[in-house]
Design a protein around this motif. Structure first.
Motif, short mmCIF file in Angstrom:
data_model
loop_
_atom_site.label_atom_id
_atom_site.label_comp_id
_atom_site.label_asym_id
_atom_site.label_seq_id
_atom_site.Cartn_x
_atom_site.Cartn_y
_atom_site.Cartn_z
N ILE A 139 0.88 -1.18 0.00
CA ILE A 139 0.00 0.00 0.00
C ILE A 139 0.91 1.22 0.00
O ILE A 139 1.72 1.41 0.92
N VAL A 140 0.80 2.02 -1.05
CA VAL A 140 1.72 3.15 -1.23
C VAL A 140 0.95 4.46 -1.08
O VAL A 140 0.04 4.75 -1.87
N ALA A 141 1.30 5.24 -0.09
CA ALA A 141 0.62 6.51 0.16
C ALA A 141 1.30 7.64 -0.60
O ALA A 141 2.53 7.75 -0.57
N ALA A 142 0.50 8.47 -1.26
CA ALA A 142 1.07 9.64 -1.94
C ALA A 142 1.72 10.54 -0.91
O ALA A 142 1.35 10.55 0.28
N ARG A 143 2.72 11.30 -1.35
CA ARG A 143 3.41 12.23 -0.46
C ARG A 143 3.77 13.47 -1.28
O ARG A 143 4.33 13.33 -2.38
N PRO A 144 3.45 14.67 -0.76
CA PRO A 144 3.75 15.88 -1.53
C PRO A 144 5.23 15.90 -1.96
O PRO A 144 6.11 15.57 -1.16
N GLY A 145 5.45 16.26 -3.21
CA GLY A 145 6.83 16.35 -3.72
C GLY A 145 7.31 15.08 -4.40
O GLY A 145 8.40 15.06 -4.95
N PHE A 146 6.50 14.01 -4.35
CA PHE A 146 6.92 12.74 -4.96
C PHE A 146 5.80 12.26 -5.88
O PHE A 146 4.68 12.02 -5.41
N SER A 147 6.12 12.12 -7.18
CA SER A 147 5.09 11.75 -8.13
C SER A 147 5.01 10.23 -8.29
O SER A 147 6.04 9.57 -8.50
N LEU A 148 3.80 9.73 -8.24
CA LEU A 148 3.62 8.29 -8.42
C LEU A 148 3.61 7.91 -9.91
O LEU A 148 3.47 6.74 -10.25
N ALA A 149 3.81 8.91 -10.77
CA ALA A 149 3.87 8.60 -12.22
C ALA A 149 5.03 7.64 -12.51
O ALA A 149 4.96 6.85 -13.44
N GLY A 150 6.08 7.72 -11.70
CA GLY A 150 7.24 6.85 -11.93
C GLY A 150 7.19 5.56 -11.11
O GLY A 150 8.21 4.87 -10.97
N ALA A 151 6.01 5.23 -10.60
CA ALA A 151 5.92 4.11 -9.65
C ALA A 151 6.29 2.76 -10.28
O ALA A 151 6.91 1.92 -9.63
N GLU A 152 5.91 2.58 -11.54
CA GLU A 152 6.21 1.29 -12.19
C GLU A 152 7.70 1.19 -12.52
O GLU A 152 8.31 0.14 -12.38
N ALA A 153 8.25 2.32 -12.95
CA ALA A 153 9.67 2.34 -13.34
C ALA A 153 10.58 2.10 -12.15
O ALA A 153 11.75 1.75 -12.32
N VAL A 199 -0.23 -4.15 -5.64
CA VAL A 199 0.12 -2.81 -5.17
C VAL A 199 -1.11 -1.91 -5.31
O VAL A 199 -1.77 -1.92 -6.35
N TRP A 200 -1.38 -1.16 -4.25
CA TRP A 200 -2.44 -0.15 -4.29
C TRP A 200 -1.80 1.21 -4.02
O TRP A 200 -0.93 1.32 -3.15
N PHE A 201 -2.25 2.22 -4.74
CA PHE A 201 -1.79 3.59 -4.47
C PHE A 201 -2.92 4.34 -3.77
O PHE A 201 -4.09 4.19 -4.13
N LEU A 202 -2.55 5.14 -2.80
CA LEU A 202 -3.52 6.03 -2.15
C LEU A 202 -3.18 7.45 -2.61
O LEU A 202 -2.41 8.15 -1.97
N PRO A 203 -3.72 7.84 -3.78
CA PRO A 203 -3.23 9.07 -4.42
C PRO A 203 -3.72 10.35 -3.78
O PRO A 203 -3.19 11.41 -4.05
N HIS A 204 -4.73 10.28 -2.92
CA HIS A 204 -5.33 11.53 -2.44
C HIS A 204 -4.68 12.08 -1.17
O HIS A 204 -5.07 13.13 -0.69
N LEU A 205 -3.72 11.37 -0.64
CA LEU A 205 -3.11 11.85 0.62
C LEU A 205 -2.15 13.00 0.32
O LEU A 205 -1.38 12.95 -0.64
N LYS A 206 -2.23 14.02 1.15
CA LYS A 206 -1.36 15.21 0.93
C LYS A 206 -0.82 15.65 2.28
O LYS A 206 -1.07 16.77 2.72
N GLU A 207 -0.12 14.77 2.95
CA GLU A 207 0.41 15.09 4.28
C GLU A 207 1.78 15.73 4.11
O GLU A 207 2.79 15.05 3.95
N ASP A 208 1.79 17.06 4.16
CA ASP A 208 3.04 17.77 3.90
C ASP A 208 3.83 17.91 5.20
O ASP A 208 3.90 18.99 5.79
N ILE A 209 4.43 16.83 5.62
CA ILE A 209 5.15 16.83 6.89
C ILE A 209 6.23 15.77 6.84
O ILE A 209 6.01 14.67 6.32
N SER A 210 7.38 16.09 7.37
CA SER A 210 8.46 15.10 7.43
C SER A 210 9.18 15.20 8.76
O SER A 210 9.21 16.27 9.39
N ALA A 211 9.75 14.10 9.19
CA ALA A 211 10.48 14.06 10.46
C ALA A 211 11.69 14.98 10.39
O ALA A 211 12.03 15.64 11.38
N THR A 212 12.32 15.05 9.23
CA THR A 212 13.51 15.91 9.10
C THR A 212 13.14 17.36 9.39
O THR A 212 13.82 18.05 10.16
N GLU A 213 12.02 17.82 8.80
CA GLU A 213 11.59 19.20 9.04
C GLU A 213 11.22 19.41 10.51
O GLU A 213 11.54 20.42 11.11
#
Ligand code: ATP
Length: 249
Positions: A139-153, A199-213
């Protein structure tokens, strides 16, 4: 059939982004449990010396306490060669052990792995990635800044991907269509030994948060409670775990 998801990461610290993707996955896939497993040492995260495992595990337990489906897990804890272990934890080994333990249980269990789009896009570089991808559904969650267009590649060349569910999967889906039926998958992965995982994509998630920040602002006081669960912040404030002199590699 029980449904369990493995959710590995640094969790340094665990934040609302982690909880949001876990909640979305648990709801959509009717998961019984998500195992939040802080990794003792992640092979591909060499630059930042991760905070001591015990602190990360404790914070993960605090972050997950409000949802009974979320379980802090020691599956990826430091190995017997101690906290200064030189060998990283490889997900293929951790997931392999989890899968073997589930197979030994009387109740059948479907195993998923939950991860964010940034991790997925790197999956071809993970240790023994072709073997790893055969061990569970994904299960792959979308994340701002990372495009799932390249998911297969991102897949290693040994793994062949088919868009959408395979014919077998569609038949099972039609036969089982009920509230607990899985949604149709986005990719079917065909492995060298003829095994199939999905594989399932969850494309609607937009959690703009990271541990580094988050680590970058912890010195300035309580970050937005929307970003960090209150019990985790209280723990950080009490222990001063992110003060430079306390951070351990
Ligand atoms: P860092 O910023 O230090 O890389 P992180 O926020 O990515 O940390 P990890 O604990 O390494 O946190 O992440 C564990 C898993 O959760 C990874 O698969 C990652 O992709 C996913 N994840 C973390 N934050 C998000 C988010 N905001 N949206 C979607 N997925 C996320």
């Amino acid at each position: 059939m029980r449904r369990i998801a493995f959710f590995g990461g640094s969790f340094d610290p665990p934040h609302r982004g982690h909880l949001a993707i876990a909640t979305a996955a648990a709801d959509l896939f009717a998961l019984d449990q998500i195992l939040f497993a802080p990794a003792a040492r992640q092979p591909l995260k060499g630059k930042y010396p991760a905070t001591d495992f015990l602190h990360r595990y404790t914070m993960t337990a605090l972050a997950t306490q409000a949802d009974l489906r979320f379980v802090p897990s020691l599956l990826d804890a430091p190995k017997s060669d101690g906290p200064n272990q030189t060998r990283p934890n490889y997900t293929v080994e951790t997931l392999g052990k989890l899968r073997a333990s589930l197979v030994a249980e009387p109740e059948p269990t479907a195993l998923f792995t939950l991860l964010g789009a940034d991790s997925w896009l790197d999956i071809g570089h993970w240790f023994q990635s072709a073997r790893l991808l055969a061990l569970s559904d994904w299960i792959v969650a979308a994340r701002p800044g990372f495009s799932l267009a390249g998911a297969e590649a991102a897949l290693p060349p040994e793994v062949k991907a088919e868009r959408g569910p395979s014919a077998i999967d569609l038949a099972t889906h039609a036969a089982n269509h009920s509230s607990s039926a899985l949604p149709a998958c986005d990719l079917t992965l065909h492995h060298a030994d003829a095994a199939i995982t999905r594989v399932w994509f969850l494309p609607h998630l937009k959690e703009d948060i990271s541990a580094t920040e988050l680590r970058g602002v912890l010195d300035e006081g309580h970050p937005d409670p929307e970003l960090l669960p209150e019990p985790v912040w209280n723990y950080i404030a009490k222990t001063q775990v992110y003060r430079a002199e306390n951070a351990r590699g």
